[in-house]
Design an enzyme around this catalytic site. Structure first.
Site, mmCIF file in Angstrom:
data_model
loop_
_atom_site.group_PDB
_atom_site.id
_atom_site.type_symbol
_atom_site.label_atom_id
_atom_site.label_comp_id
_atom_site.label_asym_id
_atom_site.label_seq_id
_atom_site.Cartn_x
_atom_site.Cartn_y
_atom_site.Cartn_z
ATOM 1 N N GLU A 153 0.949 -1.397 0.138
ATOM 2 C CA GLU A 153 -0.075 0.051 -0.085
ATOM 3 C C GLU A 153 0.977 1.096 0.179
ATOM 4 O O GLU A 153 0.529 2.357 -0.515
ATOM 5 C CB GLU A 153 -1.129 -0.442 1.455
ATOM 6 C CG GLU A 153 -2.072 -1.652 1.378
ATOM 7 C CD GLU A 153 -2.767 -0.919 0.544
ATOM 8 O OE1 GLU A 153 -3.243 -0.442 -0.360
ATOM 9 O OE2 GLU A 153 -3.921 -2.083 1.135
ATOM 10 N N ARG A 175 0.495 3.376 -3.186
ATOM 11 C CA ARG A 175 0.378 5.183 -3.147
ATOM 12 C C ARG A 175 0.854 6.270 -2.928
ATOM 13 O O ARG A 175 1.011 7.627 -3.161
ATOM 14 C CB ARG A 175 -0.813 4.797 -1.942
ATOM 15 C CG ARG A 175 -1.986 3.751 -1.982
ATOM 16 C CD ARG A 175 -3.137 3.940 -0.462
ATOM 17 N NE ARG A 175 -3.987 2.776 -0.348
ATOM 18 C CZ ARG A 175 -5.500 2.966 -0.544
ATOM 19 N NH1 ARG A 175 -5.750 3.720 0.003
ATOM 20 N NH2 ARG A 175 -5.582 1.351 0.432
ATOM 21 N N ASP A 228 -5.048 -10.035 -8.007
ATOM 22 C CA ASP A 228 -4.975 -8.963 -8.752
ATOM 23 C C ASP A 228 -3.727 -8.301 -9.586
ATOM 24 O O ASP A 228 -3.604 -8.114 -11.342
ATOM 25 C CB ASP A 228 -6.415 -8.513 -8.907
ATOM 26 C CG ASP A 228 -5.900 -7.840 -7.425
ATOM 27 O OD1 ASP A 228 -4.515 -7.904 -6.995
ATOM 28 O OD2 ASP A 228 -6.665 -6.425 -7.092
ATOM 29 N N GLU A 277 -12.481 0.373 -10.180
ATOM 30 C CA GLU A 277 -12.058 -1.096 -10.684
ATOM 31 C C GLU A 277 -13.006 -0.717 -12.574
ATOM 32 O O GLU A 277 -12.477 -0.875 -13.405
ATOM 33 C CB GLU A 277 -11.636 -2.246 -10.445
ATOM 34 C CG GLU A 277 -10.676 -2.545 -9.634
ATOM 35 C CD GLU A 277 -10.936 -2.059 -8.132
ATOM 36 O OE1 GLU A 277 -12.259 -1.498 -7.690
ATOM 37 O OE2 GLU A 277 -10.038 -2.444 -7.445
#
Ligand SMILES: *[C@@H]1O[C@H](CO)[C@@H](O)[C@H](O)[C@H]1NC(C)=O
Length: 592
Positions: A185, A189, A318, A488
């Site tokens: 993360e 980000r 993913d 998404e």
């Protein structure tokens, strides 16, 4: 080898997925039928034997069952025929901006940002109902929201807001925080946000300096026997920290979704350490390949092997697939090893994970779950007809892959069948169909999509998809029923729009935007998550995820602006929608 526990933290949230009560509707798992050539022969044999009466009633009954339920015994996905978009014929490709809609998205961003700035400037996260900020850890913030929003402001031309955000980065940002932060993360980000801001400001040194400061604190995560990065990092102490919740395993997507960022940083700084550490992870993953080409969601940082764990395109899986393609694109399509890995994965996905729903034949992806069924301790795979909203990146990604890795020549808009390879044609069609399915999951009472949907296959009766364990409005909603401002689907709509010019995708995006405006917009400022997409008026959860401003509103903005903004042949988006340029590296690339 210990199996990972059933409760998994969800990508991009710190929320644990709570256990759900089983509804009678929820028994969706069954065994994967064997795909053997003999089954067709057996059907005929049974038929003949049945007719001849040699097996009497038993033979005839078996033949009848095969005849009635072929899908139960033959697990075959037929190669889809070439198609543009189901139901569409032709359209005029016009990439000029839809100014009114674009400006409505900019106004929405301002509504989100101004509330955050008013109530929580500098805090990692924002809660729009209580009008409070919070930090990921008690050690203080690391600029999660501010840095995630920078490149969106630059694209939208919000100069005043951007100037204040930049000043915060210059004056207040520090990574000297003595607490554990999630490696993945923080990379997507914060590191990704800094690198995109550097790019879109034509090289503002402030951002590169902060990116280097952050990356140097993170590098120790790669100091494991295999080089697979540990899940967490203490930024002040500069040490990697194993994920105790998951037996110290690393999730595949988390280990393989740092590469765009660390490679680009290596390129910008000429410090190959960043590049090599990220690349080495990909070597380990390639060596761990399973015979069927599928990719379980957990790996061991000790020996670099896949662990017996779920196989899915949702959380923890993913962005592995997304970054395979994007690593290939990032360096100008010269690192063929990534194209090979990507093609291998897409083949495995088509052979094992793509399915079609019962009535309306919606294309979706299923999951494979390991189960220990017999006394030998051997694992068997059971399938779950379950698709996370997170999987909705895949439609656009497949279309992007079809027009790059799967193209014989630079393709037209939209591509013609002759311009694509057979795999490219297959991926293009699957991508279009998956997007239609994801859009269909927005056809709820609120017009927003649930976090997780389950599908019905073959002869099962009932709607094509449903929210598992859903309770009537008024009762406490199940976890799966929420919409947390996820990007998404609009990400895929943006890609499909740029690759086809089909106005249908703008229309879908506008409908989703209108539903967000209607149900998520908090009048006093900001946007909130919705607890049950089937209940109107909605009940809010007091959280505005940072990906609203970095991804959802950015992709909607890009959908309605003109196509000179971030052309797809010049940029790749990291998995948090931060725009990074495609470049030609001066060093050798790829590996073998
Ligand atoms: C978050 O961290 C920053 C920096 O330490 C601090 O100034 C701020 O008060 C913190 N916010 C909250 C809500 O605790």
């Amino acid at each position: 080898m210990a199996d990972p526990p059933p409760t998994l933290r969800n990508r991009k949230t710190a929320i644990s997925e709570p256990q759900q009560p089983e509804s009678p509707d929820s028994k969706k798992e069954d065994h994967i039928p064997q795909k053997t050539p003999q089954t067709g022969f057996l059907a005929i044999l049974f038929l003949i034997l049945g007719v001849l009466g040699l097996l009497g009633v038993a033979g005839a009954a078996a033949a009848y069952i095969y005849y009635q339920n072929p899908g139960e015994y033959f697990w075959i996905v037929p190669p889809p025929p070439w198609e543009a978009v189901p139901g569409d014929t032709e359209w005029v490709v016009d990439f000029s901006a839809d100014v009114l809609k674009r400006d409505a998205v900019v106004a929405a961003f301002k509504h989100a940002w101004s509330a955050y700035e008013r109530d929580a400037m500098g805090d990692d996260e924002y809660h729009p109902i209580t009008r409070k900020g919070s930090n990921l850890t008690a050690a203080g913030g690391i600029g999660y929201t501010v840095i995630d929003s920078l490149d969106t402001m630059l694209l939208m031309g919000l100069d005043a807001e951007y100037a204040r955000a930049r000043a915060w980065v210059a004056d207040s940002l520090t990574f000297d925080r003595d607490a554990n932060f999630n490696t993945f993360e923080t990379t997507i980000r914060v590191l990704g946000g800094l690198l995109a801001a550097h790019e879109l400001t034509d090289g503002d040194d402030l951002y590169l300096e902060r990116a280097v400061a952050l990356a140097d604190r993170m590098l120790p995560v790669f100091d494991t026997p295999t080089g697979l990065p540990l899940s967490m990092v203490n930024l002040a102490k500069r040490v990697g920290v194993a994920d105790a919740d998951n037996h110290g395993l690393v999730s595949t997507a988390e280990a393989t979704t740092l590469q765009l960022e660390f490679r680009y940083l290596g390129y910008l700084t000429d410090n190959l350490e960043y590049w090599d550490k990220a690349e080495r992870v990909m070597k380990v993953v390639r060596q761990a390949r399973l015979p069927n080409g599928l990719t379980p969601i957990f790996m061991s940082p000790e020996h670099g092997k896949f662990m017996t764990s779920e196989i899915r395109l949702g959380s923890r899986g993913d962005s592995y697939y997304e970054y395979l393609l994007k690593q290939y694109l990032q360096t100008g399509s010269v690192e063929t090893v990534y194209r090979e890995m990507y093609e291998d994965s897409m083949n495995a996905i088509h052979e094992n994970l793509i399915a079609v729903s019962n009535t309306r034949k919606l294309t979706f992806t299923k999951e494979l779950h390991p189960q220990r069924l017999d006394y030998t301790g051997q694992n068997t795979w059971v399938r779950a007809l379950k698709q996370d909203h997170l999987v909705c990146f895949l439609g656009g990604s497949l279309m992007l892959g079809a027009t790059t890795a799967g193209a014989l020549t630079p393709p037209s808009v939209p591509p013609t069948s002759a311009e694509l390879t057979p795999a490219g044609r297959r991926d293009w069609t699957t991508g279009i169909r998956l997007i239609e399915t994801c859009v269909d999951t927005y056809r709820t009472a609120s017009g927003l999509a649930p976090e997780i949907v389950h599908f019905r296959e073959n002869i099962e009766k009932g709607s094509d998809w449903f929210i598992k364990g859903a309770r009537p409005p008024g009762e406490p909603p199940v976890y799966d029923a929420r919409y947390i401002l996820r990007p998404e689907t609009v990400e895929s709509l943006f890609l499909a729009w740029r690759l086809t010019g089909n106005p249908r995708y703008r229309q879908y995006g506008w409908e989703i935007f209108e539903a967000i405006e209607k149900h998520c917009r908090v009048p006093g400022g900001g946007y909130a998550s919705v607890l049950n997409v089937e209940q109107v008026p909605v009940v809010w959860e007091d959280k505005m995820e940072t990906f609203l401003m970095s991804e959802t509103l950015k992709y909607l903005f890009l959908l309605f602006t003109d196509d000179s903004v971030l052309p797809l042949h010049e940029y790749v988006f990291n998995t948090e929608a931060h725009a990074l340029p495609i470049f030609s590296p001066s060093v050798r690339t790829g590996f073998s």
